[in-house]
Scaffold this motif. Structure first.
Motif, PDB file in Angstrom:
ATOM      1  N   ALA A  11       0.802  -1.289   0.032  1.00 43.06           N
ATOM      2  CA  ALA A  11       0.082   0.043   0.053  1.00 43.06           C
ATOM      3  C   ALA A  11       0.909   1.319  -0.172  1.00 43.06           C
ATOM      4  O   ALA A  11       2.223   1.130   0.431  1.00 43.06           O
ATOM      5  N   ASN A  62      -0.286   3.181 -10.359  1.00 43.28           N
ATOM      6  CA  ASN A  62      -1.039   2.027 -10.070  1.00 43.28           C
ATOM      7  C   ASN A  62      -1.010   0.752 -11.023  1.00 43.28           C
ATOM      8  O   ASN A  62      -1.145  -0.522 -10.811  1.00 43.28           O
ATOM      9  N   LEU A  73      -4.797  -4.950  -8.135  1.00 44.31           N
ATOM     10  CA  LEU A  73      -4.846  -4.145  -6.771  1.00 44.31           C
ATOM     11  C   LEU A  73      -6.495  -4.218  -6.598  1.00 44.31           C
ATOM     12  O   LEU A  73      -7.203  -3.932  -7.303  1.00 44.31           O
ATOM     13  N   PRO A  74      -6.762  -4.599  -5.241  1.00 46.38           N
ATOM     14  CA  PRO A  74      -8.226  -4.163  -4.789  1.00 46.38           C
ATOM     15  C   PRO A  74      -8.593  -2.848  -5.004  1.00 46.38           C
ATOM     16  O   PRO A  74      -7.806  -2.139  -5.072  1.00 46.38           O
ATOM     17  N   GLN A  76      -9.715   0.778  -4.474  1.00 45.78           N
ATOM     18  CA  GLN A  76      -9.103   1.653  -3.361  1.00 45.78           C
ATOM     19  C   GLN A  76      -7.910   1.387  -2.418  1.00 45.78           C
ATOM     20  O   GLN A  76      -7.786   1.788  -1.319  1.00 45.78           O
ATOM     21  N   HIS A  77      -7.006   0.535  -3.299  1.00 45.91           N
ATOM     22  CA  HIS A  77      -6.005  -0.079  -2.494  1.00 45.91           C
ATOM     23  C   HIS A  77      -4.669   0.646  -3.080  1.00 45.91           C
ATOM     24  O   HIS A  77      -3.636   0.565  -2.240  1.00 45.91           O
ATOM     25  N   SER A 291      -7.708   2.471 -11.385  1.00 48.66           N
ATOM     26  CA  SER A 291      -8.930   1.936 -10.514  1.00 48.66           C
ATOM     27  C   SER A 291      -9.383   0.874 -11.556  1.00 48.66           C
ATOM     28  O   SER A 291     -10.353   0.267 -10.950  1.00 48.66           O
TER      29      SER A 291
END
Length: 719
Positions: A11, A62, A73-74, A76-77, A291
């Motif tokens: 993170a 990201n 990536l999950p 909002q991670h 995202s």
């Protein structure tokens, strides 16, 4: 090649933040995370993404994290993204933990890497620079800190390389004039500490140009756009332009391309990324490309991000004191210097001190401290301070490991066991020191002598304590032997007294036996006389015989008592001999104890000499430290004088600039007055011409009048 996937997704963490009230950098929780990364002594390659605000830097990071670790990536991670005009990133954020990179061995297949990471990638998300309400000073500070920390500097911009983008990126060139490689030196050698430069063009939709019948690559396009401009009266071959990166002169140094060529001389690249989606409606609705899942992105965008991730894994190398070592076989193309040749790596190559987590944390503290105080960051000073700090930490860890290893086993009972324990603890401390210490061999040797001297002093103290305890034990043994000897002497005197008493008793018994014998002889004589005198006195004779028998029995008992007394006397004699033997052994033990005490005294004297020698060395080290402190104070005074001179020169330059502006204003005023004078002269000339015309008209009129008058007079005369 891209790093292998990790089980831990990770993170973002805030590394450096900006305080608008104080106008200074502050540290985030990422600094403590770097300091605590001592268990993973793996070098870090810092990859930073910079550019204008709201150009998709965080979203790109990201996507790069997803490609580099090989997993989605999950929601909002990842790094924070947004869809408003307000910027999301403030300062510098980092992805934690770093992503591992596993490179194949030399000569092996590039896809065949062993299981241990050769280094790790630390991704930095940098706040957008040159924003509308962001001062130039803050932008330069952010760019300077990013360039100092990063191994790969990625500049993210939109569509094409235009002059505005070059001017904005020219802020990075300010670093060349603000950062020094070492105290008192210009930045000519700064290139060996510079990161690799990658320009990423986002939402690129234009076709590549065709030059000499061949389509140019994105990197060639970047080189052509960043080639220094040839200006009249300047020497393009000199990238410093007479006052180039290290000074503030004019000429070619006014071209930001020259500053970029000096700051990024390594193998540099350019990559173009198309729009993330064919239809940007969802992006406008608030979902950034970071995202979105990979399946939702355009194939061309996914392929471009994958190629960029591969490029990062291949070119990003950990920083070291000698700079960033490029990948083997990497092309030397990149931003051109003023002479048109590509800037290559320094021939010295990379040093043996790569940047790890604690080293990067110490460098960050040194750079931020210098920038916040308004001083010029000095790379050599920051590196030397960092190396000394890490070596100090290694010394403390080595001493702790020495004490921990010493506490594991029982306390040694003699000098040989103590020496063996000391050597074993030294091995454990040496392993701990080598795991943490960084820097060149002379520096590590200096700090190794320091911690070895400290543990040697502790060993000497333990040895002195052991010898003191042995001497005390020997003294107690000697006292015990003396007490035993005194007791044996007392027991021998008591035995002698008992033997003398037994001898006296035996003499008395012998005297009694002699008296009994005398009595028996007298009785026998009396019996013989009685037998000779009268036969009738048999009864008296019988009585006398009974008396003689009783006397004989008494004499036998007396002899038995005498034999028993003699046996007791013999036992007392043997006990006395045993006591004498024990006394002899006690005297021998006392002599051995005295010898051991003398040996302990000799060892104590040797320890005292060693302690005095250690004290002398400590005093010598203190004198050297005091001399170094004086030298440091003198250096600080010289630096303060240099700063004062620099400030005076800056004031003089400002005064000269003010005078130049004043002279220019005066010149402009004189030019205006000259123009006014020329206009007035023209007006006067025009007025003069008008006056001459009027005069000519007046003369013509007067002539006409005179002619008319003459004609009239002639007419009158004729009449």
């Amino acid at each position: 090649m891209a790093p292998a996937s990790d089980a831990c997704i990770g993170a973002p963490l805030a590394l450096v933040t900006w305080d608008p009230d104080t106008g200074k950098f502050e540290f985030g929780p990422g600094l403590e995370a770097l300091k605590a990364a001592t268990g993973q002594n793996v070098p870090l390659a810092v990859v930073a993404v910079t550019g204008l605000p709201r150009t998709g830097k965080s979203s790109l990071l990201n996507q790069l994290v997803r490609e580099l670790q090989g997993s989605e990536l999950p929601p909002q991670h990842g790094f924070k993204t947004g869809h408003t005009t307000e910027a999301c990133t403030q300062g510098l954020d980092m992805w934690w933990p770093p992503l591992p990179v596993r490179l194949p061995a030399a000569g092996a297949d590039r896809d065949a890497a062993d299981g241990r990471p050769t280094h790790r990638l630390l991704l930095l998300d940098v706040e957008g620079t040159s924003a509308a309400r962001m001062s130039k000073s803050r932008s330069v500070r952010v760019m300077a800190l990013t360039a100092l920390l990063s191994s790969m500097f990625i500049y993210n911009s939109m569509n094409v390389i235009d002059e505005d983008a070059v001017e904005r990126l020219g802020l990075v060139g300010e670093v060349v004039r603000r950062v020094r490689e070492h105290a008192g030196a210009h930045t000519g050698g700064l290139g060996k500490h510079a990161p690799t430069f990658v320009w990423v063009l986002r939402d690129a939709h234009l076709q590549p140009a065709v030059i000499n019948g061949r389509e140019e690559t994105p990197t060639e396009y970047m080189e052509r756009q960043l080639a220094p401009l040839a200006r009249k009266g300047t020497n393009v071959a000199d990238p410093d332009g007479g006052g180039g990166a290290g000074g503030g002169g004019g000429g070619a140094s006014d071209d930001p391309r020259v500053a970029l060529g000096a700051l990024f001389p390594h193998a540099n690249e350019c990559r173009m990324l198309p729009q993330p989606l064919a239809d940007g409606a969802r992006l406008r609705a608030g979902a950034g490309p970071g995202s979105l899942a990979a399946a939702e992105l355009a194939p061309a965008f996914r392929e471009g991000v994958r190629e960029l991730a591969t490029l990062i894994g291949a070119l990003a190398r950990p920083k070291s004191w000698a700079g960033v070592q490029p990948a083997a076989g990497c092309p030397s193309s990149g931003v051109r210097n003023g002479d048109g040749h590509s800037g290559g790596i320094d021939g010295a190559g990379a040093a043996s001190t790569p940047v790890t987590g604690p080293v990067l944390a110490a460098l960050l503290e040194a750079y931020v401290g210098a920038i916040n105080s308004g001083a010029v960051p000095v790379i050599a000073d920051a590196w030397e301070a960092t190396l000394r700090r890490e070596c100090d930490r290694a010394c403390a860890a080595a001493e702790e490991a020495y004490e921990a290893a010493w506490a594991e086993g029982p306390e040694p009972q003699d000098a040989h066991q103590l020496q063996q324990r000391h050597e074993a603890c030294l091995g454990a401390a040496q392993m701990e020191f080598e795991a943490i210490a960084v820097g060149p061999a002379p520096l590590q040797s200096h700090f190794q002598q320091q911690w070895r001297g400290a543990v040697q002093s502790r060993y000497n103290e333990r040895l002195a304590g052991l010898l003191g305890r042995q001497a005390e034990a020997a003294r107690r043994q000697a006292e015990e032997a003396q007490r035993e000897t005194a007791q044996a002497r007392q027991e021998m005197r008591d035995a002698q007294e008992r033997a003398a008493a037994a001898l006296q008793q035996a003499a008395a018994a012998a005297a009694q036996a002699a008296a009994a014998q005398q009595h028996a002889a007298a009785a026998q004589q009396e019996a013989a006389e009685a037998r000779e005198v009268a036969a009738e006195a048999r009864q008296a004779v019988s009585q006398a015989q009974r008396q003689a028998a009783a006397a004989n029995a008494e004499a036998g008992r007396s002899r038995q008592q005498a034999d028993a007394e003699r046996e007791r006397a013999e036992a007392a004699r043997r006990q006395a001999e045993e006591l004498q033997r024990r006394e002899t052994e006690a005297r021998r033990s006392m002599a051995e104890a005295a010898l051991r005490a003398e040996e302990a005294q000799r060892q104590c004297a040797a320890y005292e000499r060693a302690r005095q020698e250690e004290q002398r060395r400590a005093e010598e080290a203190a004198r050297r430290a005091e001399a170094e402190r004086h030298q440091a104070a003198a250096a600080q005074q010289e630096a303060a004088a240099a700063r004062q001179r620099a400030e005076l020169e800056a004031q003089q330059r400002d005064e000269a600039a003010r005078r130049a502006r004043h002279a220019e204003q005066l010149q402009q005023a004189a030019e205006a007055e000259r123009q006014q004078a020329e206009e007035a002269s023209l007006q006067a000339a025009a007025a003069k011409k008008g006056a001459e015309v009027e005069r000519d008209r007046a003369r013509g009129a007067a002539l006409v009048t005179a002619v008319a008058a003459a004609l009239a007079l002639l007419l009158r005369l004729r009449t």
